[in-house]
Design a protein around this motif. Structure first.
Motif, PDB file in Angstrom:
ATOM      1  N   UNK A 147       1.008   6.993  12.106  1.00  0.00           N
ATOM      2  CA  UNK A 147       2.055   7.995  11.928  1.00  0.00           C
ATOM      3  C   UNK A 147       1.496   9.390  11.662  1.00  0.00           C
ATOM      4  N   UNK A 148       0.275   9.639  12.128  1.00  0.00           N
ATOM      5  CA  UNK A 148      -0.204  11.013  12.196  1.00  0.00           C
ATOM      6  C   UNK A 148       0.655  11.758  13.211  1.00  0.00           C
ATOM      7  N   UNK A 149       1.005  11.041  14.279  1.00  0.00           N
ATOM      8  CA  UNK A 149       2.036  11.490  15.204  1.00  0.00           C
ATOM      9  C   UNK A 149       3.314  10.744  14.810  1.00  0.00           C
ATOM     10  N   UNK A 150       4.265  11.477  14.277  1.00  0.00           N
ATOM     11  CA  UNK A 150       5.449  10.877  13.677  1.00  0.00           C
ATOM     12  C   UNK A 150       6.439  10.423  14.751  1.00  0.00           C
ATOM     13  N   UNK A 151       7.062   9.263  14.575  1.00  0.00           N
ATOM     14  CA  UNK A 151       8.089   8.827  15.520  1.00  0.00           C
ATOM     15  C   UNK A 151       9.150   9.910  15.717  1.00  0.00           C
ATOM     16  N   UNK A 152       9.425  10.224  16.977  1.00  0.00           N
ATOM     17  CA  UNK A 152      10.374  11.275  17.297  1.00  0.00           C
ATOM     18  C   UNK A 152       9.746  12.644  17.478  1.00  0.00           C
ATOM     19  N   UNK A 153       8.458  12.772  17.145  1.00  0.00           N
ATOM     20  CA  UNK A 153       7.781  14.064  17.249  1.00  0.00           C
ATOM     21  C   UNK A 153       7.532  14.446  18.705  1.00  0.00           C
ATOM     22  N   UNK A 154       7.765  15.718  19.039  1.00  0.00           N
ATOM     23  CA  UNK A 154       7.476  16.215  20.379  1.00  0.00           C
ATOM     24  C   UNK A 154       5.981  16.492  20.497  1.00  0.00           C
ATOM     25  N   UNK A 155       5.392  16.069  21.603  1.00  0.00           N
ATOM     26  CA  UNK A 155       3.975  16.306  21.842  1.00  0.00           C
ATOM     27  C   UNK A 155       3.792  16.917  23.224  1.00  0.00           C
ATOM     28  N   UNK A 156       2.712  17.650  23.379  1.00  0.00           N
ATOM     29  CA  UNK A 156       2.406  18.262  24.671  1.00  0.00           C
ATOM     30  C   UNK A 156       0.968  17.946  25.042  1.00  0.00           C
ATOM     31  N   UNK A 157       0.693  18.007  26.329  1.00  0.00           N
ATOM     32  CA  UNK A 157      -0.669  17.790  26.797  1.00  0.00           C
ATOM     33  C   UNK A 157      -1.602  18.819  26.171  1.00  0.00           C
ATOM     34  N   UNK A 158      -1.152  20.074  26.084  1.00  0.00           N
ATOM     35  CA  UNK A 158      -1.976  21.142  25.519  1.00  0.00           C
ATOM     36  C   UNK A 158      -2.341  20.848  24.072  1.00  0.00           C
ATOM     37  N   UNK A 159      -1.363  20.408  23.284  1.00  0.00           N
ATOM     38  CA  UNK A 159      -1.632  20.080  21.877  1.00  0.00           C
ATOM     39  C   UNK A 159      -2.622  18.940  21.766  1.00  0.00           C
ATOM     40  N   UNK A 160      -2.444  17.905  22.596  1.00  0.00           N
ATOM     41  CA  UNK A 160      -3.362  16.770  22.563  1.00  0.00           C
ATOM     42  C   UNK A 160      -4.764  17.193  23.004  1.00  0.00           C
ATOM     43  N   UNK A 161      -4.845  18.069  24.001  1.00  0.00           N
ATOM     44  CA  UNK A 161      -6.145  18.599  24.430  1.00  0.00           C
ATOM     45  C   UNK A 161      -6.855  19.263  23.255  1.00  0.00           C
ATOM     46  N   UNK A 162      -6.124  20.133  22.566  1.00  0.00           N
ATOM     47  CA  UNK A 162      -6.721  20.884  21.452  1.00  0.00           C
ATOM     48  C   UNK A 162      -7.117  19.951  20.310  1.00  0.00           C
ATOM     49  N   UNK A 163      -6.261  18.973  20.000  1.00  0.00           N
ATOM     50  CA  UNK A 163      -6.532  18.059  18.891  1.00  0.00           C
ATOM     51  C   UNK A 163      -7.724  17.149  19.165  1.00  0.00           C
ATOM     52  N   UNK A 164      -7.845  16.704  20.417  1.00  0.00           N
ATOM     53  CA  UNK A 164      -8.866  15.718  20.765  1.00  0.00           C
ATOM     54  C   UNK A 164     -10.139  16.342  21.320  1.00  0.00           C
ATOM     55  N   UNK A 165     -10.039  17.581  21.767  1.00  0.00           N
ATOM     56  CA  UNK A 165     -11.197  18.206  22.398  1.00  0.00           C
ATOM     57  C   UNK A 165     -11.539  17.555  23.722  1.00  0.00           C
ATOM     58  N   UNK A 166     -10.521  17.074  24.406  1.00  0.00           N
ATOM     59  CA  UNK A 166     -10.685  16.397  25.690  1.00  0.00           C
ATOM     60  C   UNK A 166      -9.828  17.117  26.720  1.00  0.00           C
ATOM     61  N   UNK A 167     -10.277  17.158  27.963  1.00  0.00           N
ATOM     62  CA  UNK A 167      -9.593  17.899  29.019  1.00  0.00           C
ATOM     63  C   UNK A 167      -8.220  17.373  29.369  1.00  0.00           C
ATOM     64  N   UNK A 168      -7.500  18.162  30.157  1.00  0.00           N
ATOM     65  CA  UNK A 168      -6.120  17.887  30.514  1.00  0.00           C
ATOM     66  C   UNK A 168      -5.939  16.571  31.261  1.00  0.00           C
ATOM     67  N   UNK A 169      -6.771  16.295  32.253  1.00  0.00           N
ATOM     68  CA  UNK A 169      -6.565  15.110  33.091  1.00  0.00           C
ATOM     69  C   UNK A 169      -6.642  13.803  32.305  1.00  0.00           C
ATOM     70  N   UNK A 170      -7.691  13.565  31.508  1.00  0.00           N
ATOM     71  CA  UNK A 170      -7.701  12.304  30.745  1.00  0.00           C
ATOM     72  C   UNK A 170      -6.570  12.197  29.740  1.00  0.00           C
ATOM     73  N   UNK A 171      -6.147  13.335  29.168  1.00  0.00           N
ATOM     74  CA  UNK A 171      -5.019  13.294  28.229  1.00  0.00           C
ATOM     75  C   UNK A 171      -3.738  12.921  28.962  1.00  0.00           C
TER      76      UNK A 171
END
Length: 225
Positions: free
Chosen positions: A25-49
């Motif tokens: 629940x670091x990502x809370x149920x119902x929370x909106x997420x974006x590829x850009x946010x996941x890229x920044x959080x994980x330090x991984x490029x757009x395609x694998x995300x």
């Protein structure tokens, strides 16, 4: 030159990390997420995300709402209960098989895991407690020479894992209840009492049913209606 295996590895890394963030629940149920946010959080490029999110969507862990965005799915109690049901019926048989296969090395490993979990309880370390709980149950499948079944369960029980994690966050639901049942279960296995082990295993995996209302009341917005 990029290694030909790097893209699948990055996709797997992104999937594993996002899945863990959903479970804890670091990502809370119902929370909106974006590829850009996941890229920044994980330090991984757009395609694998993006590929990881597609995989998570196929498993029902995220959902895309047209003209709105992608959201972390709320926890399905039906999915969690189905996973609990499967685990209960499998693990009752697994514990019986453990009684036939357990040896001194297996006993030592179970004792070590139990002691580590006791230490996590003493420190009130929820993450360690949760992780060691899974390791202990996984060890039963290893002892019974059924590890492949555990791997299948582990990849198909995310909503149950999410429920179990929230259970550790509810004041009043003591971890010692789980520890007491673990102690009884391991004692039955180590002393080769299969019927007792089977009974305790079933009792242990019924905790979700007994505590469901308490957990859902503590986190009402986390569960699907």
């Amino acid at each position: 030159m990029i290694n030909s295996n790097s893209a699948p590895n990055l996709q797997t890394s992104a999937y594993d990390q996002i899945r863990q963030d959903i479970i804890f629940c670091t990502l809370i149920p119902g929370q909106k997420i974006t590829v850009k946010t996941m890229e920044d959080n994980l330090g991984i490029g757009r395609t694998p995300v993006r590929e990881a999110l597609v995989r998570l969507s196929q498993q029902g862990l995220v959902q895309t709402v047209p003209q709105s965005g992608t959201y972390v799915s709320r926890i399905s109690l039906r999915e969690a209960e189905n996973a609990r049901y499967v685990r209960e019926h499998l693990e009752k048989s697994i514990t019986v098989e453990c009684c036939a296969h357990v040896d001194d090395a297996a006993k030592a490993k179970l004792t070590s895991l139990f002691a580590q979990q006791q230490e996590a309880v003493a420190k009130r370390d929820a993450r360690a407690f949760f992780h060691l709980d899974n390791l202990l149950h996984e060890r039963l499948f290893i002892i019974a020479d059924r590890h492949e079944i555990w791997r299948w369960i582990d990849s198909n029980n995310t909503d149950l894992e999410r429920f179990r994690w929230l259970r550790t966050q509810v004041s009043g639901l003591e971890w010692e209840t789980i520890m007491d049942q673990h102690k009884l279960l391991l004692d039955a296995i180590c002393n080769r009492r299969p019927e007792e082990a089977r009974f305790i295993s079933g009792l242990h995996l019924h905790l979700m049913n007994a505590e469901q209302e308490i957990v859902t009341s503590a986190f009402p917005d986390y569960f699907a209606s």
